[in-house]
Enzyme design. Structure first.
Site, PDB file in Angstrom:
ATOM      1  N   CYS A   1      -9.320   2.190 -72.927  1.00 32.22           N
ATOM      2  CA  CYS A   1      -8.945   0.919 -73.516  1.00 32.22           C
ATOM      3  C   CYS A   1      -7.881   1.075 -74.609  1.00 32.22           C
ATOM      4  O   CYS A   1      -6.824   1.643 -74.384  1.00 32.22           O
ATOM      5  CB  CYS A   1     -10.192   0.210 -74.042  1.00 32.22           C
ATOM      6  SG  CYS A   1     -10.015  -1.582 -74.262  1.00 32.22           S
TER       7      CYS A   1
ATOM      8  N   GLU B   1     -14.092   0.904 -68.024  1.00 40.62           N
ATOM      9  CA  GLU B   1     -14.671   1.395 -69.281  1.00 40.62           C
ATOM     10  C   GLU B   1     -16.160   1.024 -69.354  1.00 40.62           C
ATOM     11  O   GLU B   1     -16.559  -0.066 -68.934  1.00 40.62           O
ATOM     12  CB  GLU B   1     -13.903   0.755 -70.435  1.00 40.62           C
ATOM     13  CG  GLU B   1     -14.371   1.125 -71.822  1.00 40.62           C
ATOM     14  CD  GLU B   1     -13.600   0.358 -72.896  1.00 40.62           C
ATOM     15  OE1 GLU B   1     -13.639   0.795 -74.054  1.00 40.62           O
ATOM     16  OE2 GLU B   1     -12.953  -0.663 -72.580  1.00 40.62           O
TER      17      GLU B   1
ATOM     18  N   LYS C   1     -14.162   8.221 -76.435  1.00 40.31           N
ATOM     19  CA  LYS C   1     -13.153   7.399 -77.101  1.00 40.31           C
ATOM     20  C   LYS C   1     -13.053   7.791 -78.567  1.00 40.31           C
ATOM     21  O   LYS C   1     -14.046   7.841 -79.290  1.00 40.31           O
ATOM     22  CB  LYS C   1     -13.517   5.920 -76.968  1.00 40.31           C
ATOM     23  CG  LYS C   1     -12.433   4.961 -77.425  1.00 40.31           C
ATOM     24  CD  LYS C   1     -12.836   3.518 -77.096  1.00 40.31           C
ATOM     25  CE  LYS C   1     -11.726   2.538 -77.454  1.00 40.31           C
ATOM     26  NZ  LYS C   1     -12.091   1.145 -77.099  1.00 40.31           N
TER      27      LYS C   1
END
Length: 320
Positions: A166, A47, A132
């Site tokens: 994540c 990430e 994200k």
């Protein structure tokens, strides 16, 4: 029916060159060449690997950490920046698909950053990007959330591939949205999070999420997690002298592979830097679906109706 491929995949567990886009891209390109020479057709990077995670949001108060937001922005990228071109060229030269996290600057709105995964084909083309959806906890001080337009599965040379960053691998509806588009290869990338509560075992939490997605979707999950280098620790010791003990906490990372039964396969890493490999055969996704196919016979779509807004969200819409 698309061909069910067999291939070798690599997952990377290491740290970026903190606040240095060019050096981090160079490091990534070196890794792509190495994994390709070892036969990998797909490599997963952590990430926001290019090129910093905002740890100051966790160890400093918002006022103390605010100055680093500007520094992060200045060391972030647009997806068409020349600094990223070596990644695309190396992917093409090596014939290797690449998924890598970056801090992405909004092309219109200055000061807006996204936690973005780039999906690069083995022909060196940007197939897409995933932003994200919801920054986790303290991350909201840094990133703006993405929208449904990036919840896509890509028809790569190794198979239908999707990715989440994540904590959003915890989001059941986001994961189902990828499964329903035929995802068979899932990239879940993370950062090492030793700053989590002491009762939270990050490496186990990562494996639980990956196993859940693999078992529910009957697919392969590839996990890549970053580490915290000595360089990063020394960077933060200037601001928080007692941070070393926190950053060196064990069981803060996991990098590895899970099969369609939710079992760990191949090699894996906890805490240590390195590259791990696994051989994947997508035909192994078939038989488990006879038992539980939640996008097919093992569901009731006359009862459940998931609707996803896949339109890009804009700050303004002009109407004549």
């Amino acid at each position: 029916m698309r061909e069910m491929k067999k291939f070798k995949v690599a997952a990377v567990q290491t740290s970026p060159v903190f606040f240095n886009v060019e050096a981090t891209v160079e490091k990534a390109c070196k890794i792509i060449r190495e994994v390709s020479s070892n036969g990998a057709k797909l490599v997963a990077f952590p990430e926001v690997f290019v090129c910093a995670y905002p740890y100051w949001n966790w160890i400093l108060n918002p006022v103390q950490g605010s100055k680093w937001f500007k520094e992060l922005y200045l060391n972030s990228v647009f997806v068409d920046d020349k600094e990223l071109r070596p990644l695309f060229e190396t992917a093409r030269e090596c014939g290797c698909n690449v998924v890598i996290g970056v801090n992405e600057k909004d092309p219109i709105k200055a000061g807006v950053l996204y936690n973005t995964n780039l999906i690069i084909s083995d022909k060196g083309e940007l197939m897409g990007k995933h932003r994200k959806l919801v920054p986790t906890w303290a991350e909201k001080l840094t990133w703006t959330g993405g929208d449904g337009s990036s919840l896509k599965v890509y028809d790569t040379s190794v198979g239908p591939l999707g990715t989440l960053a994540c904590g959003e691998n915890t989001n059941t509806l986001a994961r189902f949205t990828l499964l329903a588009q035929g995802e068979l290869v899932h990239i879940a990338n993370y950062i090492g999070l030793p700053v989590a509560p002491t009762t939270y075992n990050m490496s186990e939490a990562i494996k639980i999420r990956a196993a859940a997605h693999s078992f529910e979707g009957k697919l392969f999950t590839i996990v890549s997690c970053s580490t915290i280098s000595e360089e990063i620790i020394q960077f933060f010791e200037k601001e928080a002298p007692d941070c070393r003990e926190l950053f060196e906490r064990k069981n803060s990372t996991f990098t590895g592979f899970l099969d369609p039964n939710g079992q760990v396969i191949g090699d894996s890493l906890i805490d240590d830097d390195g590259i791990v490999y696994a051989d994947i055969d997508l035909t192994e996704c078939i038989q488990p679906k006879q038992m539980h196919d939640i996008i097919g016979h093992y569901n009731r779509f006359d009862i459940f109706d998931l609707r996803v807004n896949n339109k890009p969200i804009k700050a303004i819409n002009f109407k004549e």
